[in-house]
Design a protein around this motif. Structure first.
Motif, PDB file in Angstrom:
ATOM      1  N   ASP A  23       0.817  -1.217   0.000  1.00  0.00           N
ATOM      2  CA  ASP A  23       0.000   0.000   0.000  1.00  0.00           C
ATOM      3  C   ASP A  23       0.849   1.266   0.000  1.00  0.00           C
ATOM      4  OD1 ASP A  23      -2.256  -1.561   0.068  1.00  0.00           O
ATOM      5  OD2 ASP A  23      -2.585  -1.335   2.228  1.00  0.00           O
ATOM      6  N   TYR A 139       4.268  -2.371  -5.284  1.00  0.00           N
ATOM      7  CA  TYR A 139       3.364  -1.264  -4.972  1.00  0.00           C
ATOM      8  C   TYR A 139       2.079  -1.371  -5.784  1.00  0.00           C
ATOM      9  CZ  TYR A 139       1.565   3.491  -4.568  1.00  0.00           C
ATOM     10  OH  TYR A 139       0.764   4.585  -4.352  1.00  0.00           O
ATOM     11  N   ASN A 140       0.924  -1.241  -5.092  1.00  0.00           N
ATOM     12  CA  ASN A 140      -0.370  -1.444  -5.758  1.00  0.00           C
ATOM     13  C   ASN A 140      -1.075  -0.148  -6.149  1.00  0.00           C
ATOM     14  OD1 ASN A 140      -1.390  -0.436  -3.317  1.00  0.00           O
ATOM     15  ND2 ASN A 140      -1.834  -2.481  -2.491  1.00  0.00           N
ATOM     16  N   ARG A 142      -2.475   2.091  -4.305  1.00  0.00           N
ATOM     17  CA  ARG A 142      -3.639   2.430  -3.487  1.00  0.00           C
ATOM     18  C   ARG A 142      -3.544   3.851  -2.937  1.00  0.00           C
ATOM     19  NH1 ARG A 142      -5.425  -0.849   2.003  1.00  0.00           N
ATOM     20  NH2 ARG A 142      -7.219   0.464   2.530  1.00  0.00           N
ATOM     21  N   GLY A 143      -4.631   4.592  -3.028  1.00  0.00           N
ATOM     22  CA  GLY A 143      -4.701   5.930  -2.441  1.00  0.00           C
ATOM     23  C   GLY A 143      -4.215   7.046  -3.344  1.00  0.00           C
TER      24      GLY A 143
END
Length: 312
Positions: A23, A139-140, A142-143
């Motif tokens: 995340d 790393y995805n 997110r955010g």
């Protein structure tokens, strides 16, 4: 059956930790860890950065943040080094902390019994980092609400006087993560790190807006310290609650209060974070344990230990 259950539980735990780390886009490495007085002491900052880069993380120093991370610190995790060393062994744990101060990942404790500090910290930190062996970081995104920012590591470090001379055969820091190398690296010197910060007397209460102003201790009739003259203090007058600011002297530090008045002088020993101090009718010892400072001395045959609030 018990072995299968243990493997199943471990797999679930590793998967959960890996998902948490995915995340976060950045790992932030301090140019000076709290356990040390000097920037990149014993090459600890450059070693930690090298290990994370080698594992595939996107790593930056805390004085060279990219714009998106500067604007949103929650994109990154900051590395904390917990130093639990004793007189006989060096013990280190790495902790990843998010923008709210929550511990996201804690490694196992790495230990070393080597006598040379630089080699001992290298061994103990490397052993602690083995906790990441089962983690495959990816790393995805997110955010994020904008396109990913490409971060270049070119010229983010310089040669260190206290350079790491380990067995890694690489010599320079290259631009891409996959080509990151580690040897003779130094955190970038920022305008903040060039300023003198050892004399501290005024501090704004909030952590977001800390302000420091330099003020020398007021002149007095006190005889200046020489090799043969050390002022003894009444240890009973030192309060455990008062804040003491450390000002460097030739062979140690003088601890002053906010007046400022010299409260105690402590003198270097061969052991890190252990100092001697002259008290009435005897000697005392000031040392660091579990991240806190303590003053231990005897009044007659009675041993007394006080916790000190020292700001270096």
């Amino acid at each position: 059956m018990r072995t299968i259950l243990s493997i199943f539980i471990l797999t679930i735990f590793v998967g959960k930790v890996q998902a948490q780390l995915n995340d976060y886009k950045y790992i932030v490495v301090p140019t000076r860890f709290d356990s040390f007085k000097q920037q990149n002491q014993h090459s600890t900052s450059t070693l930690v950065k090298y290990l994370f880069v080698k594992k595939g993380f996107n790593v930056v120093y805390d004085d060279a943040l990219p714009d998106e991370l500067y604007a949103n610190r929650c994109l990154g995790l900051t590395v904390r080094l917990d130093d639990n060393s004793t007189m006989f062994s060096t013990k280190c744990t790495l902790v990843l902390v998010d923008c709210r101060g929550t511990e996201v990942f804690v490694t196992q404790e790495g230990k070393s019994k080597l006598k040379v500090f630089k080699e001992a910290y290298t061994e103990s930190i490397t052993k602690a980092f083995s906790s990441f062996d089962t983690v495959a970081y990816n790393y995805n995104g997110r955010g994020e609400t904008q396109e990913p920012v490409t971060v270049s590591f070119k010229n983010d470090v310089k040669t260190l006087k206290d350079s790491y001379t380990g067995q890694n055969p690489v010599v320079q820091q290259k631009a891409t993560i996959d080509e990151q190398s580690y040897k003779n690296l130094e955190p970038v010197a920022s305008d903040y790190t060039k300023k003198e910060t050892s004399k501290v007397t005024e501090q704004v209460a909030t952590t977001e807006e800390q302000l420091y102003k330099s003020k020398e201790p007021e002149e007095s009739d006190m005889v200046k310290e020489t090799a043969a003259t050390v002022e003894a203090v009444d240890a009973t007058e030192i309060s455990s609650s008062q804040v003491l600011y450390a000002q460097e002297i030739s062979n140690g530090y003088q601890l002053v209060d906010s007046t400022p008045k010299i409260v105690l002088k402590i003198f270097n020993t061969a052991v890190p974070d252990v100092y001697t101090a002259k008290v009435e009718k005897g000697n005392g010892v000031v040392y660091k344990k579990d991240g806190k400072w303590f003053f231990e001395y005897y009044v007659g045959e009675e041993q007394t230990v006080k916790e000190l609030n020292i700001k270096f």
